[in-house]
Design an enzyme around this catalytic site. Structure first.
Site, PDB file in Angstrom:
ATOM      1  CE  LYS A  26      -4.172  -2.145   1.246  1.00 45.56           C
ATOM      2  NZ  LYS A  26      -3.688  -3.508   1.330  1.00 45.56           N
TER       3      LYS A  26
HETATM    4  C1  LIG Z   1      -4.271  -4.634   0.596  1.00 48.42           C
HETATM    5  C2  LIG Z   1      -3.457  -5.875   0.463  1.00 48.42           C
HETATM    6  C3  LIG Z   1      -3.755  -6.870  -0.503  1.00 48.42           C
HETATM    7  C4  LIG Z   1      -4.945  -6.780  -1.443  1.00 48.42           C
HETATM    8  O1  LIG Z   1      -4.818  -5.778  -2.406  1.00 48.42           O
HETATM    9  P1  LIG Z   1      -6.131  -5.236  -3.170  1.00 48.42           P
HETATM   10  O2  LIG Z   1      -5.648  -4.094  -4.005  1.00 48.42           O
HETATM   11  O3  LIG Z   1      -7.067  -4.776  -2.083  1.00 48.42           O
HETATM   12  O4  LIG Z   1      -6.691  -6.340  -3.967  1.00 48.42           O
HETATM   13  C5  LIG Z   1      -2.915  -7.970  -0.572  1.00 48.42           C
HETATM   14  N1  LIG Z   1      -1.869  -8.123   0.265  1.00 48.42           N
HETATM   15  C6  LIG Z   1      -1.560  -7.202   1.197  1.00 48.42           C
HETATM   16  C7  LIG Z   1      -0.405  -7.437   2.094  1.00 48.42           C
HETATM   17  C8  LIG Z   1      -2.338  -6.042   1.339  1.00 48.42           C
HETATM   18  O5  LIG Z   1      -2.035  -5.126   2.293  1.00 48.42           O
END
Ligand SMILES: *Cc1c(COP(=O)(O)O)cnc(C)c1O
Length: 495
Positions: free
Chosen positions: A110
């Site tokens: 993120k």
């Molecule tokens: C948010 C997240 C995901 C999922 O990503 P999306 O864009 O919501 O599909 C997968 N792995 C981790 C570690 C995350 O923080």
């Protein structure tokens, strides 16, 4: 470039789309047209850095923000990443490569978008003449909250409040948030679960009294969650970057496609890959990997999207989700940008907990996407096997992707070069990773982290070890009904 709402409202400018987050009609913003990628982005001889590539991608989608401003933003945003390549590509075997997205300040993917979003918001506010402080309100189940706190920390013209469920996050996640620094950030524990926190935030957004109070203090509430177009576009960059790295490693011929495998929750990360493909990146299959909450796997198999099912807590908590918001953007494109059809599906989802895709659209979807599921047992197995075979440590989210990929490959001779998104550092989920490797847990998370580093010869990230002695700065606790008061108390103290 203007932005359309998936539910049909009149288009807005890029700056307005970034500031609004969600369209007032409840839809998500999509770019009016999808720009073509210049050929040099695919050229292994192209020497541009991640930051330069990011600035070029953003300039295509947000030209009004200005090329030079975007260049500066990208340089600043990614300076905090521990890897010089920002998102390095590493080999597991000849056909399987990890795209490591977790080298940012909070050790989850993120950061790639949330280190940039505050800068985009500030720029957008300047362009639209918005004078108020943009106050981000976010509910988190763990990863998003800390990434937002780091992204917005001490960014002029913004403030950020994160609400998390008091007993609903891991110890590391708690410590990451409660030790946050920066004079414009606030962290509040909510008595209740994630839904209580999330519902509380939604209530604040739609409460005219609260909005008026904030307005009197010169503030405009906004959101940092993954439906904001300013979070989606920065994620397109690493697919181009990853492809070029595979060309440079001579794993792909010119024009040859790679598959991508993405551990998926809210459908943002994999949707960015779909955009990259539309821009001209040679991607074959988009593999959507889910944990036991397999709502997307079922959807891609049957065309029925149904939330009428139990919600499972898993060891890949950032993918524990039943409503994948970003899917709406794909549906909008799939049905030929027919907002009325999208409104129908979304109304059906809200009222009946399901919607059904017509057969011919399902076929179109299946031509591009593959999907699969891994439960916790299979996830642990993938962590163990990946370590034993390739000496690589993977977190549970990444391991869901690896397990699903292996399942799809089983019984076929088809071994195409696949880029698997590594979405979090294994150290962020140290207890589950240690358990999967058969290491006995000492029970204290920092001891476990040191033991994991010693047993595997991998480096313990500073961000984890530093947490052990960092001061807990945020102790506020609120009932769901008092979240607005908590925000106002912070605002008045700050100003
Ligand atoms: C948010 C997240 C995901 C999922 O990503 P999306 O864009 O919501 O599909 C997968 N792995 C981790 C570690 C995350 O923080």
């Amino acid at each position: 470039m203007r932005y359309l709402s998936t539910r049909g409202q009149a288009p807005v400018s890029a700056a307005q789309a970034i500031l609004n987050g969600l369209s007032p009609d409840g839809g998500l913003y999509v770019p009016e047209s999808i720009p073509a990628a210049p050929a040099e982005w695919l050229d292994p001889a192209c020497a541009c850095t991640y930051q330069e590539l990011a600035a070029q991608v953003l300039s295509l989608y947000f030209p009004e923000l200005g090329k030079d401003a975007l260049k500066t933003m990208c340089q600043e945003a990614y300076a905090s990443f521990a890897a010089p390549e920002v998102t390095p590509v590493t080999r597991l075997d000849d056909d399987t490569w990890l795209l490591e997205l977790y080298h940012g300040p909070t050790l989850a993917f993120k950061d790639v978008a949330l280190q940039l979003l505050p800068r985009l918001i500030v720029r957008a506010a300047r362009l639209t003449g918005e004078k108020r402080t943009i106050h981000i309100l976010t509910a988190t189940s763990g990863d998003t909250g800390k990434a937002a706190l780091e992204g917005f920390r001490d960014v002029e013209g913004t403030a950020c409040t994160v609400f998390y469920p008091k007993d609903g996050v891991s110890e590391l996640q708690y410590r990451q948030m409660a030790t946050s620094q920066g004079k414009n950030v606030q962290v509040v524990a909510v008595r209740g679960n994630f839904d209580d926190a999330q519902t509380g935030v939604k209530r604040l957004f739609s409460d005219p009294g609260f909005r008026a109070e904030l307005d009197r203090e010169g503030r405009l509430p906004s959101s940092a969650n993954s439906i904001n177009i300013g979070r989606l576009i920065p994620q397109i960059v690493y697919y181009f970057f990853g492809y070029r790295a595979l060309r440079q490693a001579e794993q792909l011929q010119a024009g040859e496609t790679m598959d991508v495998c993405v551990p998926t929750g809210n459908f943002g990360d994999i949707l960015a890959a779909w955009y990259a493909k539309r821009m001209g990146l040679p991607i074959g299959k988009l593999i959507c990997a889910s944990n036991r909450n397999r709502v997307l796997t079922d959807f891609f198999e049957t065309g029925v999207y149904s939330t009428d099912r139990p919600f499972h807590k898993t060891i890949s908590p950032s993918m524990d989700i039943l409503i994948s918001s970003n899917l709406e953007r794909l549906l909008f494109e799939l049905c030929g940008r027919d907002a009325e059809t999208v409104r129908g599906w979304m109304a059906s989802l809200k009222e009946n907990g399901r919607f059904v895709l017509p057969e011919e659209l399902l076929k179109k979807l299946q031509a591009e996407f593959a999907a699969g599921t891994a439960d916790d047992g299979q996830t642990r197995e993938a962590i163990r096997l990946t370590y034993e075979r390739c000496h690589a440590l993977t977190d549970p989210h990444t391991a869901v992707g690896l397990s699903v990929l292996e399942g799809l490959r089983r019984g076929t001779a088809d071994r195409r070069v696949t880029l698997v998104n590594a979405t979090a550092s294994p150290y962020k989920f140290v207890s589950d990773v240690s358990e999967a490797l058969g290491l006995t847990a000492a029970g204290r998370v920092f001891d476990d982290a040191r033991a994991l580093a010693a047993a595997t010869g991998t480096a313990l990230p500073n961000q984890i070890s530093a947490l052990e002695t960092m001061e807990i700065r945020h102790k506020a606790v609120s009932d769901p009904a008092q979240m607005g008061d908590a925000v106002m108390a912070f605002v008045r103290k700050e100003s």
